[in-house]
Scaffold this motif. Sequence first.
Motif, PDB file in Angstrom:
ATOM      1  N   UNK A  90       0.856  -1.180   0.000  1.00 27.60           N
ATOM      2  CA  UNK A  90       0.000   0.000   0.000  1.00 27.60           C
ATOM      3  C   UNK A  90       0.895   1.233   0.000  1.00 27.60           C
ATOM      4  N   UNK A  91       0.461   2.299  -0.673  1.00 28.54           N
ATOM      5  CA  UNK A  91       1.290   3.502  -0.809  1.00 28.54           C
ATOM      6  C   UNK A  91       1.738   4.050   0.540  1.00 28.54           C
ATOM      7  N   UNK A  92       0.840   4.056   1.528  1.00 32.31           N
ATOM      8  CA  UNK A  92       1.190   4.603   2.839  1.00 32.31           C
ATOM      9  C   UNK A  92       2.247   3.754   3.538  1.00 32.31           C
ATOM     10  N   UNK A  93       2.130   2.437   3.379  1.00 33.57           N
ATOM     11  CA  UNK A  93       3.110   1.551   4.000  1.00 33.57           C
ATOM     12  C   UNK A  93       4.460   1.669   3.288  1.00 33.57           C
ATOM     13  N   UNK A  94       4.421   1.858   1.981  1.00 35.00           N
ATOM     14  CA  UNK A  94       5.673   2.070   1.252  1.00 35.00           C
ATOM     15  C   UNK A  94       6.361   3.344   1.725  1.00 35.00           C
ATOM     16  N   UNK A  95       5.583   4.396   1.923  1.00 38.61           N
ATOM     17  CA  UNK A  95       6.162   5.643   2.437  1.00 38.61           C
ATOM     18  C   UNK A  95       6.826   5.415   3.796  1.00 38.61           C
ATOM     19  N   UNK A  96       6.202   4.598   4.638  1.00 36.65           N
ATOM     20  CA  UNK A  96       6.778   4.282   5.945  1.00 36.65           C
ATOM     21  C   UNK A  96       8.085   3.504   5.772  1.00 36.65           C
ATOM     22  N   UNK A  97       8.096   2.557   4.828  1.00 35.43           N
ATOM     23  CA  UNK A  97       9.322   1.788   4.548  1.00 35.43           C
ATOM     24  C   UNK A  97      10.456   2.719   4.133  1.00 35.43           C
ATOM     25  N   UNK A  98      10.164   3.664   3.242  1.00 33.23           N
ATOM     26  CA  UNK A  98      11.189   4.581   2.747  1.00 33.23           C
ATOM     27  C   UNK A  98      11.717   5.458   3.873  1.00 33.23           C
ATOM     28  N   UNK A  99      10.805   5.932   4.740  1.00 33.50           N
ATOM     29  CA  UNK A  99      11.212   6.808   5.834  1.00 33.50           C
ATOM     30  C   UNK A  99      12.087   6.069   6.839  1.00 33.50           C
ATOM     31  N   UNK A 100      11.653   4.875   7.250  1.00 38.99           N
ATOM     32  CA  UNK A 100      12.413   4.116   8.247  1.00 38.99           C
ATOM     33  C   UNK A 100      13.747   3.630   7.686  1.00 38.99           C
ATOM     34  N   UNK A 101      13.764   3.204   6.431  1.00 36.23           N
ATOM     35  CA  UNK A 101      15.006   2.706   5.846  1.00 36.23           C
ATOM     36  C   UNK A 101      16.037   3.816   5.709  1.00 36.23           C
ATOM     37  N   UNK A 102      15.562   5.037   5.473  1.00 35.03           N
ATOM     38  CA  UNK A 102      16.473   6.177   5.388  1.00 35.03           C
ATOM     39  C   UNK A 102      16.996   6.551   6.773  1.00 35.03           C
ATOM     40  N   UNK A 103      16.113   6.517   7.765  1.00 33.32           N
ATOM     41  CA  UNK A 103      16.517   6.832   9.136  1.00 33.32           C
ATOM     42  C   UNK A 103      17.585   5.865   9.642  1.00 33.32           C
ATOM     43  N   UNK A 104      17.450   4.600   9.286  1.00 32.22           N
ATOM     44  CA  UNK A 104      18.350   3.570   9.782  1.00 32.22           C
ATOM     45  C   UNK A 104      19.510   3.305   8.833  1.00 32.22           C
ATOM     46  N   UNK A 105      19.627   4.138   7.794  1.00 34.03           N
ATOM     47  CA  UNK A 105      20.699   3.977   6.814  1.00 34.03           C
ATOM     48  C   UNK A 105      20.701   2.570   6.211  1.00 34.03           C
ATOM     49  N   UNK A 106      19.504   2.039   6.024  1.00 33.64           N
ATOM     50  CA  UNK A 106      19.350   0.696   5.475  1.00 33.64           C
ATOM     51  C   UNK A 106      19.254   0.727   3.953  1.00 33.64           C
ATOM     52  N   UNK A 107      18.506   1.713   3.427  1.00 33.39           N
ATOM     53  CA  UNK A 107      18.251   1.773   1.988  1.00 33.39           C
ATOM     54  C   UNK A 107      17.876   3.190   1.589  1.00 33.39           C
ATOM     55  N   UNK A 108      18.420   3.630   0.456  1.00 34.90           N
ATOM     56  CA  UNK A 108      18.001   4.900  -0.137  1.00 34.90           C
ATOM     57  C   UNK A 108      17.334   4.607  -1.471  1.00 34.90           C
ATOM     58  N   UNK A 109      16.061   4.938  -1.577  1.00 34.01           N
ATOM     59  CA  UNK A 109      15.330   4.793  -2.836  1.00 34.01           C
ATOM     60  C   UNK A 109      15.196   6.166  -3.473  1.00 34.01           C
ATOM     61  N   UNK A 110      15.770   6.299  -4.678  1.00 34.47           N
ATOM     62  CA  UNK A 110      15.795   7.600  -5.352  1.00 34.47           C
ATOM     63  C   UNK A 110      15.306   7.411  -6.787  1.00 34.47           C
ATOM     64  N   UNK A 111      14.125   7.909  -7.072  1.00 35.71           N
ATOM     65  CA  UNK A 111      13.524   7.736  -8.388  1.00 35.71           C
ATOM     66  C   UNK A 111      13.525   9.023  -9.203  1.00 35.71           C
TER      67      UNK A 111
END
Length: 295
Positions: free
Chosen positions: A67-88
């Motif tokens: 779901x779009x909202x859950x994806x946004x949460x994934x992007x935010x948390x992954x950036x905070x934890x330096x786990x993943x940067x998604x750049x489109x």
Amino acid sequence: MGAFPEDYEIRVSKLVKLWIAEDLVESTATKTPEEVAEVCLEDLVKRNLVLVTKRKSNGRIKSCGLHDLLRDLCLMRSLEENFLLTFMGSFFLPEIFATQLRISISHSNILAHIDGSTIHTIICYSHSSVDSLEKFRKLRILDMLNTSVPAQVFELRDLRFLAFSYSDAILESTSNLENLQTLIIYPNDASILVHFPLEIWKMPRLRHLISPSVHPLPHLDGAMSPSENLQTLSLATNFECSERMLEMIPNVKKLGICYYEEKVDGDYHLENLQRLKKLEKLKIEICADFSRGQV
């Protein structure tokens, strides 16, 4: 899962391969890493965190999404934890990539402008080419299926997952990738027949070998040991299902075979396929020529 674009239909077979390459799942006494990963995915579905978009005839998940909202949460948390940067996007500051471990990008030209010394995962969705991978010595995952890459890729010995487009005879050093688990290669031109070095059959950790044509097949001499870890082989060109050949791939679950018309009358011993006790999916194509223009 935030590495995939918005509203993207994620194929479970690919997602599982990426999880395993990242050491996010491990085998147990009774299950392979792939089976453990599917259990984890089903758990996420039961928690309403992942949406099922397609199921197979046996009920297992074929593709999924977020779901779009859950994806946004994934992007935010992954950036905070330096786990993943998604750049489109296409315009960026190189500094934002400076400490990243994993990046998911839409344009491969970004790679020429960033310091790749910390990056061990690159997922790219562009249709283009890459001139150099010199800076990315720590890569474990390179997913650029629509992109042509230089021969330097076969110097990246830590690679576990490699997917790219093929345009030249640069496969001679494939066997250098001793840690490789998944190899996916598709030619830019359908008339190109992909030739693998025979040494690829001696790669101890290879689990999935996928290409429009897998050729040549191994010489079955006494020195060849079975490829115990190989689970996917597709498409094997003019595959002769002799007892000895099937002993080489005892744990294959997905097998794709391509036969060419001028040789289809040969005795390929298809009755021996029953020896593959773990086989779950079988695909056989009869092709008019090497371009596979007619099936």
